[in-house]
Design a protein around this motif. Structure first.
Motif, PDB file in Angstrom:
ATOM      1  N   TRP A  26       0.826  -1.203   0.000  1.00  0.00           N
ATOM      2  CA  TRP A  26       0.000   0.000   0.000  1.00  0.00           C
ATOM      3  C   TRP A  26       0.863   1.258   0.000  1.00  0.00           C
ATOM      4  CZ3 TRP A  26      -4.751  -0.515   3.689  1.00  0.00           C
ATOM      5  CH2 TRP A  26      -5.513  -1.627   3.314  1.00  0.00           C
ATOM      6  N   PHE A  27       0.414   2.236  -0.739  1.00  0.00           N
ATOM      7  CA  PHE A  27       0.990   3.587  -0.774  1.00  0.00           C
ATOM      8  C   PHE A  27       2.461   3.599  -1.191  1.00  0.00           C
ATOM      9  CE2 PHE A  27      -2.171   3.514   2.807  1.00  0.00           C
ATOM     10  CZ  PHE A  27      -3.237   3.943   2.034  1.00  0.00           C
ATOM     11  N   SER A  28       2.899   2.542  -1.828  1.00  0.00           N
ATOM     12  CA  SER A  28       4.302   2.452  -2.226  1.00  0.00           C
ATOM     13  C   SER A  28       4.651   3.360  -3.401  1.00  0.00           C
ATOM     14  CB  SER A  28       4.651   1.006  -2.597  1.00  0.00           C
ATOM     15  OG  SER A  28       3.871   0.578  -3.703  1.00  0.00           O
ATOM     16  N   GLN A  29       3.634   3.853  -4.090  1.00  0.00           N
ATOM     17  CA  GLN A  29       3.875   4.694  -5.262  1.00  0.00           C
ATOM     18  C   GLN A  29       3.434   6.145  -5.050  1.00  0.00           C
ATOM     19  OE1 GLN A  29       5.592   3.398  -7.964  1.00  0.00           O
ATOM     20  NE2 GLN A  29       5.778   1.726  -6.489  1.00  0.00           N
ATOM     21  N   VAL A  30       3.084   6.513  -3.808  1.00  0.00           N
ATOM     22  CA  VAL A  30       2.645   7.888  -3.568  1.00  0.00           C
ATOM     23  C   VAL A  30       3.765   8.861  -3.945  1.00  0.00           C
ATOM     24  CG1 VAL A  30       0.941   7.328  -1.803  1.00  0.00           C
ATOM     25  CG2 VAL A  30       3.281   7.823  -1.116  1.00  0.00           C
ATOM     26  N   SER A 147     -14.564   2.064  -9.111  1.00  0.00           N
ATOM     27  CA  SER A 147     -13.591   1.334  -9.932  1.00  0.00           C
ATOM     28  C   SER A 147     -12.275   2.095  -9.999  1.00  0.00           C
ATOM     29  CB  SER A 147     -14.134   1.113 -11.348  1.00  0.00           C
ATOM     30  OG  SER A 147     -15.213   0.226 -11.311  1.00  0.00           O
ATOM     31  N   GLU A 148     -12.368   3.410 -10.111  1.00  0.00           N
ATOM     32  CA  GLU A 148     -11.159   4.241 -10.133  1.00  0.00           C
ATOM     33  C   GLU A 148     -10.425   4.194  -8.805  1.00  0.00           C
ATOM     34  OE1 GLU A 148      -9.417   6.379 -12.464  1.00  0.00           O
ATOM     35  OE2 GLU A 148     -10.524   4.954 -13.685  1.00  0.00           O
ATOM     36  N   LEU A 149     -11.159   4.305  -7.710  1.00  0.00           N
ATOM     37  CA  LEU A 149     -10.501   4.230  -6.399  1.00  0.00           C
ATOM     38  C   LEU A 149      -9.764   2.903  -6.253  1.00  0.00           C
ATOM     39  CD1 LEU A 149     -13.010   5.733  -3.784  1.00  0.00           C
ATOM     40  CD2 LEU A 149     -11.236   6.884  -5.099  1.00  0.00           C
ATOM     41  N   ALA A 150     -10.413   1.811  -6.636  1.00  0.00           N
ATOM     42  CA  ALA A 150      -9.775   0.494  -6.541  1.00  0.00           C
ATOM     43  C   ALA A 150      -8.507   0.461  -7.384  1.00  0.00           C
ATOM     44  CB  ALA A 150     -10.752  -0.593  -6.996  1.00  0.00           C
ATOM     45  N   TYR A 151      -8.578   0.994  -8.590  1.00  0.00           N
ATOM     46  CA  TYR A 151      -7.418   1.027  -9.486  1.00  0.00           C
ATOM     47  C   TYR A 151      -6.221   1.707  -8.823  1.00  0.00           C
ATOM     48  CZ  TYR A 151      -4.564   2.591 -13.445  1.00  0.00           C
ATOM     49  OH  TYR A 151      -3.520   2.852 -14.292  1.00  0.00           O
ATOM     50  N   TRP A 152      -6.456   2.856  -8.208  1.00  0.00           N
ATOM     51  CA  TRP A 152      -5.347   3.614  -7.603  1.00  0.00           C
ATOM     52  C   TRP A 152      -4.820   2.939  -6.349  1.00  0.00           C
ATOM     53  CZ3 TRP A 152      -2.709   6.545 -10.542  1.00  0.00           C
ATOM     54  CH2 TRP A 152      -3.317   7.157 -11.631  1.00  0.00           C
ATOM     55  N   TYR A 153      -5.693   2.416  -5.496  1.00  0.00           N
ATOM     56  CA  TYR A 153      -5.214   1.687  -4.313  1.00  0.00           C
ATOM     57  C   TYR A 153      -4.358   0.488  -4.733  1.00  0.00           C
ATOM     58  CZ  TYR A 153      -7.881   4.091  -0.650  1.00  0.00           C
ATOM     59  OH  TYR A 153      -8.372   5.011   0.237  1.00  0.00           O
ATOM     60  N   ASN A 155      -2.627   0.108  -7.268  1.00  0.00           N
ATOM     61  CA  ASN A 155      -1.380   0.530  -7.898  1.00  0.00           C
ATOM     62  C   ASN A 155      -0.488   1.328  -6.955  1.00  0.00           C
ATOM     63  OD1 ASN A 155      -1.123  -0.238 -10.893  1.00  0.00           O
ATOM     64  ND2 ASN A 155      -3.288   0.271 -10.638  1.00  0.00           N
ATOM     65  N   GLY A 156      -0.736   1.217  -5.637  1.00  0.00           N
ATOM     66  CA  GLY A 156       0.155   1.794  -4.637  1.00  0.00           C
ATOM     67  C   GLY A 156      -0.021   3.278  -4.388  1.00  0.00           C
ATOM     68  N   HIS A 157      -1.140   3.842  -4.817  1.00  0.00           N
ATOM     69  CA  HIS A 157      -1.406   5.270  -4.616  1.00  0.00           C
ATOM     70  C   HIS A 157      -2.508   5.460  -3.576  1.00  0.00           C
ATOM     71  CE1 HIS A 157       1.055   7.081  -7.818  1.00  0.00           C
ATOM     72  NE2 HIS A 157       0.883   5.911  -8.419  1.00  0.00           N
ATOM     73  N   PHE A 158      -2.741   6.706  -3.232  1.00  0.00           N
ATOM     74  CA  PHE A 158      -3.803   7.068  -2.296  1.00  0.00           C
ATOM     75  C   PHE A 158      -4.762   8.017  -3.009  1.00  0.00           C
ATOM     76  CE2 PHE A 158      -5.326   9.935   1.201  1.00  0.00           C
ATOM     77  CZ  PHE A 158      -6.146   9.003   1.803  1.00  0.00           C
ATOM     78  N   PRO A 159      -5.947   7.532  -3.439  1.00  0.00           N
ATOM     79  CA  PRO A 159      -6.938   8.422  -4.035  1.00  0.00           C
ATOM     80  C   PRO A 159      -7.576   9.242  -2.916  1.00  0.00           C
ATOM     81  CG  PRO A 159      -7.788   6.191  -3.944  1.00  0.00           C
ATOM     82  CD  PRO A 159      -6.382   6.155  -3.413  1.00  0.00           C
ATOM     83  N   CYS A 160      -7.416  10.561  -2.980  1.00  0.00           N
ATOM     84  CA  CYS A 160      -7.757  11.336  -1.787  1.00  0.00           C
ATOM     85  C   CYS A 160      -8.905  12.318  -1.934  1.00  0.00           C
ATOM     86  CB  CYS A 160      -6.520  12.051  -1.244  1.00  0.00           C
ATOM     87  SG  CYS A 160      -5.495  12.869  -2.439  1.00  0.00           S
ATOM     88  N   SER A 161      -9.399  12.578  -3.125  1.00  0.00           N
ATOM     89  CA  SER A 161     -10.490  13.538  -3.207  1.00  0.00           C
ATOM     90  C   SER A 161     -11.065  13.591  -4.609  1.00  0.00           C
ATOM     91  CB  SER A 161      -9.994  14.930  -2.807  1.00  0.00           C
ATOM     92  OG  SER A 161     -11.068  15.847  -2.748  1.00  0.00           O
ATOM     93  N   TRP A 162     -12.153  14.308  -4.705  1.00  0.00           N
ATOM     94  CA  TRP A 162     -12.793  14.621  -5.964  1.00  0.00           C
ATOM     95  C   TRP A 162     -12.874  16.135  -6.061  1.00  0.00           C
ATOM     96  CZ3 TRP A 162     -13.969  12.181 -10.247  1.00  0.00           C
ATOM     97  CH2 TRP A 162     -14.823  12.794 -11.149  1.00  0.00           C
TER      98      TRP A 162
END
Length: 182
Positions: A26-30, A147-153, A155-162
Motif C-alpha cells: 500500500w501507498f508504495s507509489q505515492v 472502480s477508479e478508487l480500486a485502481y489507484w489503491y 497501484n500503490g497510490h492514495f486516491p484522496c479527493s474529488w
C-alpha cells in the motif's frame, strides 16, 4: 482473505479485490506520477499534507457518498431483492476489511513513506468498504468512481479527493470533475 467461508458468499470481484489488496504494498507509489486510467481525469498531489487537505474536504466525502447513493438508488429502483441484502453484505465485509487494514497497518503502510497512521482507518477503511459494496453489486450497476478508487489503491497510490461537480444523472456522473491522487 481472512476466511474461506467469505469466498462462498461474497461476489468474486469483491474477493479478488480484497485478495489483491492483501498482496500489494500500500501507498508504495505515492508521490510518483503514473499514467491515469482513461475513465476519469486525474490530478496528482505531491505530499501527504496536500493529500490530507484534500481527503478531509467536504467535496471528497460528498463525491463518495453520491456514488454510493447512485448504487443504492439504482438497486432500489431496479433490483429490490438484491438491494434487500445491502446491510447483510456490509456486515459480512466489515470484519474482513478490518482484518486487512489491521495487518497492513502493523506490517507496512505508512512506515516508509511518512503517511499519517490514522489515515488508514479514517479514510481507507470507508473507501475499502464502499469499493467492496460497488463490486458486490457490479452485476447490476457499474460504479466508475469506485472502480477508479480500486485502481489507484491497487497501484500503490492514495486516491484522496474529488474536485468538481458530480452530475445528477447516473450516466454522466463523475464526468464533470477530476480525481485527486497521491
Amino acid at each position: 482473505m481472512k476466511t474461506e467461508s467469505a469466498k462462498n458468499t461474497m461476489h468474486s470481484r469483491t474477493v479478488a479485490f480484497l485478495d489483491d489488496l492483501a498482496e500489494v504494498q500500500w501507498f508504495s507509489q505515492v508521490g510518483k506520477v503514473m499514467k491515469p486510467n482513461d475513465h476519469i481525469e486525474t490530478i496528482f498531489v505531491s505530499n501527504w499534507d496536500q493529500a490530507v487537505a484534500h481527503c478531509t474536504s467536504s467535496a471528497s466525502d460528498d463525491a463518495s457518498v453520491e456514488s454510493l447513493n447512485q448504487i443504492s438508488m439504482y438497486l432500489h429502483q431496479n433490483h429490490r431483492d438484491a438491494y434487500q441484502l445491502w446491510n447483510t453484505k456490509i456486515a459480512e465485509m466489515k470484519p474482513h476489511i478490518a482484518y486487512l487494514l489491521s495487518n497492513k497497518k502493523r506490517n507496512e503502510a505508512g512506515n516508509e513513506n511518512g503517511m499519517p497512521d490514522d489515515l488508514i482507518y479514517k479514510f481507507s477503511s470507508s473507501d475499502m468498504l464502499r469499493i467492496c459494496i460497488a463490486f458486490e453489486y457490479s452485476d447490476f450497476y457499474q460504479s466508475r468512481y469506485y472502480s477508479e478508487l480500486a485502481y489507484w489503491y491497487l497501484n500503490g497510490h492514495f486516491p484522496c479527493s474529488w474536485v468538481g461537480d458530480v452530475a445528477e444523472d447516473f450516466e454522466d456522473a463523475f464526468s464533470l470533475g477530476k480525481l485527486v491522487v497521491f
